[in-house]
Design an enzyme around this catalytic site. Sequence first.
Site, short mmCIF file in Angstrom:
data_model
loop_
_atom_site.label_atom_id
_atom_site.label_comp_id
_atom_site.label_asym_id
_atom_site.label_seq_id
_atom_site.Cartn_x
_atom_site.Cartn_y
_atom_site.Cartn_z
N ARG A 30 8.04 -1.32 -11.46
CA ARG A 30 7.08 -1.30 -10.45
C ARG A 30 7.43 -1.58 -9.20
O ARG A 30 8.08 -2.50 -8.52
CB ARG A 30 5.40 -2.61 -10.83
CG ARG A 30 4.55 -2.10 -10.12
CD ARG A 30 3.91 -2.74 -11.25
NE ARG A 30 2.50 -1.96 -10.33
CZ ARG A 30 1.20 -2.26 -10.05
NH1 ARG A 30 0.91 -3.83 -11.36
NH2 ARG A 30 0.30 -2.30 -8.79
N ASP A 78 1.53 -2.17 -15.96
CA ASP A 78 0.41 -3.20 -15.07
C ASP A 78 0.32 -4.05 -15.89
O ASP A 78 0.14 -3.49 -17.07
CB ASP A 78 -0.92 -2.31 -14.27
CG ASP A 78 -1.37 -3.01 -13.87
OD1 ASP A 78 -1.05 -4.19 -12.90
OD2 ASP A 78 -3.36 -2.42 -13.75
N ASP A 128 -1.91 -7.51 -16.11
CA ASP A 128 -2.68 -8.64 -16.07
C ASP A 128 -3.70 -9.53 -16.97
O ASP A 128 -3.46 -9.20 -18.14
CB ASP A 128 -3.86 -6.78 -16.12
CG ASP A 128 -3.90 -6.62 -14.79
OD1 ASP A 128 -3.85 -7.36 -13.48
OD2 ASP A 128 -4.18 -5.47 -15.09
N ARG A 169 1.48 3.96 -11.29
CA ARG A 169 2.32 3.04 -11.62
C ARG A 169 2.56 3.07 -13.45
O ARG A 169 2.59 2.98 -13.81
CB ARG A 169 1.64 1.33 -11.71
CG ARG A 169 0.20 1.41 -12.59
CD ARG A 169 -0.89 0.19 -12.34
NE ARG A 169 -1.24 0.88 -11.76
CZ ARG A 169 -3.19 0.53 -11.52
NH1 ARG A 169 -3.31 -0.11 -11.87
NH2 ARG A 169 -3.42 1.40 -10.60
#
Length: 272
Positions: free
Chosen positions: A195, A207, A209, A204
């Site tokens: 990334r 990702d 989170d 991307r």
Amino acid sequence: MIIGLGNDIVDISRVDEKLQRRILTEEERKNKGGKITKEYVAGRFALKESYFKALLRGLSGNSFQDISFLNRIDGSLYAMHHRYKPSRNGLYNYIHASLSHDSFAFATVVLEKLHGKVFLGIGTNLGNREENIQKTIEKLSEISKVLSVSSIIETEAYGKTDQPSFLNCVVEIESNFAPDELLNELLRIEREMGRVRIEKWGPRIIDLDILFYGNLVIKSDVLTVPHYDFENRIFFVKPMYELAPNFVHPVSLKTVREILDELENKASKSKS
């Protein structure tokens, strides 16, 4: 498992409002709204002293600015960490606090470690998306125990829509890291996966989170937990519903089931 327990009592009549400069955070001042009273300062002092005792650290190495105790609209209490510190007994992912007032302010704080309850969102819209997710889960399993993995769903890009659609899923892990340490590990995995952060909300390869870390609310210079926009993102909510429909958002107090129902009702109305 209970990691720490602390309580404190403060004589409200002996509190000087000038103490608010030392005791209160900016978040607490905003949360109070009107005039800062002795009762409010005494309550926050008692809560923070209770928290430090629960950490088994006392005030040494801690600051009254490390944590805010805030009220929801309904008056109920929750904690917001600005700097997370583990207890001397280890990591915790739940904090419980209570406060009572009369002529005294009496507070109790309990720190708890529950199995799992750390939820991560995974998304990808570049390359071999299924393979990206699989490799990421493998890397996650090297740093923490992966307890459950949702189904993978495909959704249109959010925010910046002129890009390929995303594959998304949610995983629950048993975290071996404090929240900020976990963030650093996730950023490392993203880098290892290739990334490169060029454009906000842009395409991307992966990702990662932190959606929830138990019931902790964290607001620091580098990390916001729960995810600031969780309740509007179907690609987080729907996979998490599969894993933990009754999990309660620590600020809104809505279950994931309720959040999903609201999102689906909103989507249905927009189509009609």
